[in-house]
Design a protein around this motif. Sequence first.
Motif, PDB file in Angstrom:
ATOM      1  N   GLU A   1       0.731  -1.449   0.110  1.00 54.50           N
ATOM      2  CA  GLU A   1       0.356   0.077  -0.051  1.00 54.50           C
ATOM      3  C   GLU A   1       1.286   1.304   0.004  1.00 54.50           C
ATOM      4  O   GLU A   1       1.050   2.107   0.719  1.00 54.50           O
TER       5      GLU A   1
ATOM      6  N   THR B   1       0.175  -6.110  -8.072  1.00 53.38           N
ATOM      7  CA  THR B   1      -0.923  -6.814  -8.223  1.00 53.38           C
ATOM      8  C   THR B   1      -2.336  -5.678  -8.064  1.00 53.38           C
ATOM      9  O   THR B   1      -3.891  -6.119  -9.070  1.00 53.38           O
ATOM     10  N   ARG B   2      -2.220  -4.753  -6.700  1.00 50.42           N
ATOM     11  CA  ARG B   2      -3.068  -3.282  -7.164  1.00 50.42           C
ATOM     12  C   ARG B   2      -2.519  -2.165  -6.956  1.00 50.42           C
ATOM     13  O   ARG B   2      -1.432  -1.890  -6.796  1.00 50.42           O
TER      14      ARG B   2
ATOM     15  N   ASN C   1      -2.568   1.382 -15.205  1.00 50.97           N
ATOM     16  CA  ASN C   1      -3.389   0.697 -15.433  1.00 50.97           C
ATOM     17  C   ASN C   1      -4.425   0.368 -17.136  1.00 50.97           C
ATOM     18  O   ASN C   1      -5.179  -0.283 -17.013  1.00 50.97           O
TER      19      ASN C   1
END
Lengths: 247, 406
Positions: free
Chosen positions: A34, A69-70, A81
């Motif tokens: 994060e 991944t996120r 993205n």
Amino acid sequence: MSETAATAVMPVIRIEHLYKEYLTGAGAVPVLHELDVTVMPGEFVAIMGPSGSGKSTFMNILGCLDVATRGSYWLNGRDVNQQSSDELAHLRNQVIGFVFQGFNLLPRASLEDNVALPLIYRGVKRAERLARAYEMLEKVGLGQYRYSRPNQISGGQQQRVAIARALVNQPKLILADEPTGNLDTHTSQEIMALFTELNQRDGITVVLVTHEADIAGYAQRLVRLTDGNIVYDGPVEHAAEHLESTA
Amino acid sequence: MIGAMLSEAWQAMHANRMRTFLTMLGMVIGVGAVIMMLAIGQGVQQKVAASIASMGSNLFIILSGSTTSGGARMGSGAVPTLTVSDAQALEELPGIAAVAPAQPGTAQLVYGPNNWSTQVYGTTPSYLTVRDWTMASGANFTDSDVRSATRVALLGQTVVQNLFGSEDPIGKTIRIKNSPYVVLGVLGAKGQSLDGRDQDDTVIVPVTTAQRKLFGSQFAGSVRFIMAQAVSADAMPAAEKAMNELLRQRHHIRNGEDDDFSVRNLTAMANTAAETTQVLSLMLGAIASISLLVGGIGIMNIMLVSVTERTREIGIRMAIGACGRDVLLQFLLEAIIISIIGCFIGVLLGIGGALVVEKVTGLGVVVTVMSIVLAFSVAAAVGIFFGWYPARKASRLKPIDALRFQ
Ligand SMILES: Nc1ncnc2c1ncn2[C@@H]1O[C@H](COP(=O)(O)OP(=O)(O)O)[C@@H](O)[C@H]1O
Ligand SMILES: [Mg+2]
């Protein structure tokens, strides 16, 4: 292009909740947790952290070589993205100049051809390619070696060629993953002087990874990673306790 | 862009000269074999076509014999059952243009100090019409020569060469089986027949002369075979039927009894032979194509190795802005260049090989533009087809995976 007030302050890098895990035989291994980072145009950022803390993983994502991944990543205002692989190639070609620890020059090609390589993928004509490659080689002080092969020059010189190649498309952002990792102290200082000049004179945003405190000292801002978490993000001057070398 | 890619492809091939050469070799051999086999096949086909053309057109041969004597069937031509008057009767049939009876035999010819043994045909003047045979010099004998069984002869080119050399034979007298014959004319060259005989190694005399003076005949007027020419290809089936009926009637053969002659459609047989050689030369080409395929698989192999070996390079290129298409094009171009250069050398080698075959075996070979175009396009297609998979594999690599590759 219309440079409005809004675009003038647009970050070069904006990252929100960036999470990356690697899939291994032992399952998913989280490497970056994060992360939130914003880099404004003209900044000079050093990323430090112990070995295995995820610096390279982070740089590869920044360089559009790998995907998170996120989380979100806007490069120069574009949502990475959302880009197709061709568009990502275009971003790597136009917006980013990537400098590797191991130089990554093509051994068979002359220095001139190496530097000119990114221009091939922009469809630049040969004469102009070579002229611009020579200009860049001159800029890093290697004009007279234009016809040499990478194995005919020193490591420091090879890294200069790699920097010239990164510069040839006039990128907004230079990403360097341990660019001095294979070089001696004196050569490292020369390379860092070159990065400083690019940052201060040409206004290119520079993000580099290093182990060494004195290398990080060339930057204005320090980001310190430990186990995939940002433990410090601020000016280099006030970061004495975060500056110890991790080599 | 394409120019830069070409020079890069060239550099990559140059850096791995030995490997490039070996890859190319597969292509060279494949294309060379195809070109050579097609050339030989074409040569054989042309030769067969020439033989067929030299045979005469719309041709029947009626062989005597095939009689049953005491339960044992005799082969065709074994018993002379045909006669000159059979030939004359056949000529009256509709659909038949010309007929010539023939009584062949072997005889020793002598002219001055030279002698030569050859096939002598006793026949009628229409033999030349039936066989589409022209005179090189002099004149054909006439019906009156047949009526009076004169000692005159027409010589084939080979006989002229062996007996006369460069001398003009017209009007000279040669000896056949020790009797004097006047040379009336020289036949035009016909070359080899389908079964490989030299058709120019022959002498033609009036049929009556052959029957009465040269070889004799089993009974008056009998001949070994008759040649007949139909007016057209379309008329052949009806003519064949009519001839069979007429001969059965003339030979008093009752229903249910076997023929004592056999009618053969030479033109149909020749066409079958031509078709056979065509199939054969196609098969030669097909077998050679397999080596082209093997060459193509060789290219794919090497390209796969090359992609693996240059994974890092691919990663570097992608890192500085190459998209999948650029990488695909780069490897595809290498495969195509290898196959096209290989093909070019292969064509030269194939032509050279064909010429060597021609020199050594004396067999005519024919390299056609068609076969070169074919080989070239197949080679290019093979290059694209077998280069595609490795190139696509390279272009699908993720930049980071390619860069990490050791
Ligand atoms: N391709 C990969 N697959 C699995 N794990 C990886 C891979 N790359 C890196 N790692 C792991 O991720 C962590 C961070 O690696 P890296 O980003 O290279 O760290 P740094 O550059 O800071 O040394 C390490 O524990 C490393 O073992
Ligand atoms: Mg690292």
